[in-house]
Design an enzyme around this catalytic site. Structure first.
Site, PDB file in Angstrom:
ATOM      1  N   GLY A  44      33.926   4.533 -48.087  1.00  0.00           N
ATOM      2  CA  GLY A  44      32.883   5.503 -48.381  1.00  0.00           C
ATOM      3  C   GLY A  44      32.591   5.574 -49.862  1.00  0.00           C
ATOM      4  O   GLY A  44      33.267   4.944 -50.683  1.00  0.00           O
ATOM      5  N   ASP A  58      34.122  13.737 -44.905  1.00  0.00           N
ATOM      6  CA  ASP A  58      32.776  14.274 -44.765  1.00  0.00           C
ATOM      7  C   ASP A  58      32.797  15.798 -44.746  1.00  0.00           C
ATOM      8  O   ASP A  58      31.855  16.439 -45.208  1.00  0.00           O
ATOM      9  CB  ASP A  58      32.140  13.727 -43.490  1.00  0.00           C
ATOM     10  CG  ASP A  58      32.036  12.210 -43.519  1.00  0.00           C
ATOM     11  OD1 ASP A  58      31.459  11.686 -44.490  1.00  0.00           O
ATOM     12  OD2 ASP A  58      32.546  11.560 -42.589  1.00  0.00           O
ATOM     13  N   GLY A  99      34.404   9.489 -40.942  1.00  0.00           N
ATOM     14  CA  GLY A  99      33.747   8.448 -40.168  1.00  0.00           C
ATOM     15  C   GLY A  99      32.276   8.291 -40.452  1.00  0.00           C
ATOM     16  O   GLY A  99      31.598   7.508 -39.784  1.00  0.00           O
ATOM     17  N   GLU A 137      40.590   3.993 -40.612  1.00  0.00           N
ATOM     18  CA  GLU A 137      41.026   5.056 -41.518  1.00  0.00           C
ATOM     19  C   GLU A 137      42.128   5.899 -40.895  1.00  0.00           C
ATOM     20  O   GLU A 137      43.102   6.261 -41.565  1.00  0.00           O
ATOM     21  CB  GLU A 137      39.833   5.935 -41.895  1.00  0.00           C
ATOM     22  CG  GLU A 137      38.844   5.251 -42.828  1.00  0.00           C
ATOM     23  CD  GLU A 137      37.586   6.061 -43.047  1.00  0.00           C
ATOM     24  OE1 GLU A 137      36.951   5.894 -44.102  1.00  0.00           O
ATOM     25  OE2 GLU A 137      37.217   6.857 -42.167  1.00  0.00           O
ATOM     26  N   LYS A 190      31.997  19.368 -49.848  1.00  0.00           N
ATOM     27  CA  LYS A 190      32.584  18.966 -48.561  1.00  0.00           C
ATOM     28  C   LYS A 190      33.495  20.043 -47.965  1.00  0.00           C
ATOM     29  O   LYS A 190      33.951  19.902 -46.830  1.00  0.00           O
ATOM     30  CB  LYS A 190      33.385  17.667 -48.741  1.00  0.00           C
ATOM     31  CG  LYS A 190      32.568  16.506 -49.307  1.00  0.00           C
ATOM     32  CD  LYS A 190      31.442  16.115 -48.386  1.00  0.00           C
ATOM     33  CE  LYS A 190      30.525  15.060 -49.008  1.00  0.00           C
ATOM     34  NZ  LYS A 190      31.221  13.855 -49.437  1.00  0.00           N
TER      35      LYS A 190
END
Length: 262
Positions: A34, A92, A103, A111, A129
């Site tokens: 990410g 996320d 994800g 992960e 987040k």
């Protein structure tokens, strides 16, 4: 130089830079996937070059593996490493109990396996987040290609009995084709708005035939390194209940990270 970065990029950079300081020579380190994890890999690469840091990385995706090689980090497979000292990855969403939704980058299966194989999991994230309740960010689930529509329908049926606010779902696309994970699977994103019982939802989703894994990470994260747009960093440890704050200093050489994008 710091004025060249947006506040969110500053936040991502400072939490990644602070987390990179947790890594010591000789460690086997899980490398997340990410945009925030990419900053972390670059920061570790800088330490390898400038400080002679000697680590072995286990990447969670082909994208991360390519970046790690590019910046000079030695990488091996998880099977070769067997057990990891530390995994550092983004999220996320995360709540006050350090439960996560992961994800968004499509690598949730790798992960989760890598994180579960680590003595410690550190999450790096910008302050945006952090949430009171998980679910605003779509929850991804990885599903096998065989019987995709059937699995999707079974997932939708399962959501009817779950403590969630929304029950819409969508197959993740890559252009005009379904997105394909590193394992050759697909991703269904669940638009739940609010998840009342994350633990029960995670267990139930994994019982649906065709579902490989879901993006809820429960009781896996030990530490959150939280970045702010003004350069402030908080290191929160759930095991000892501590919160440590500091301010990271931007240097002119930090512009080598400015080519990273979301």
């Amino acid at each position: 130089m710091s004025s060249e970065l947006s506040p969110i990029d500053k936040a991502k950079f400072v939490c990644a830079k602070r987390a990179a300081q947790l890594v010591e020579s000789g460690m086997r380190v899980g490398l997340g996937t990410g945009s925030t994890a990419a900053w972390l890999v670059r920061c570790l690469g800088q330490r390898v070059r400038n400080e002679g840091l000697q680590i072995t990385g286990v990447p969670t995706s082909t994208r991360t593996a390519e970046l790690a090689r590019e910046v000079g980090i030695d990488i091996i497979t998880l099977d070769a490493a067997k057990r990891l000292d530390l995994t550092i990855d983004g999220a996320d969403e995360f709540d006050g109990a350090f439960n996560l939704i992961k994800g968004g980058g499509g690598a949730l299966l790798h992960e989760k396996v890598v994180a579960a194989s680590s003595d410690r999991m550190v999450v790096i994230a910008d302050v945006g987040k952090e949430v009171e309740t998980l679910g605003a960010f779509p929850l991804p689930i990885e599903v096998i290609p065989f019987g995709l529509q059937t699995t999707h329908a079974l997932v939708d049926e399962t959501l009817v009995s779950m403590d969630v606010l929304g029950r819409d779902s969508s197959l993740r696309m890559d252009g005009d084709k379904p997105f394909v994970t590193d394992e050759g699977n697909h991703i269904i994103d669940l638009h739940l708005k609010r998840i009342g019982d994350a633990r029960q939802l995670a267990l139930t989703l994994n019982q649906v035939p065709g579902v490989v894994e879901n993006g809820l990470f429960i009781d896996i994260c030990d530490t959150v390194v939280l970045g702010f747009g003004d350069g402030k960093v908080e290191v929160r440890d759930i095991n000892d209940g501590t919160i440590a704050s500091e301010r990271m200093i931007f240097a002119e050489t930090d512009n080598l990270f400015s080519d990273l994008s979301d």
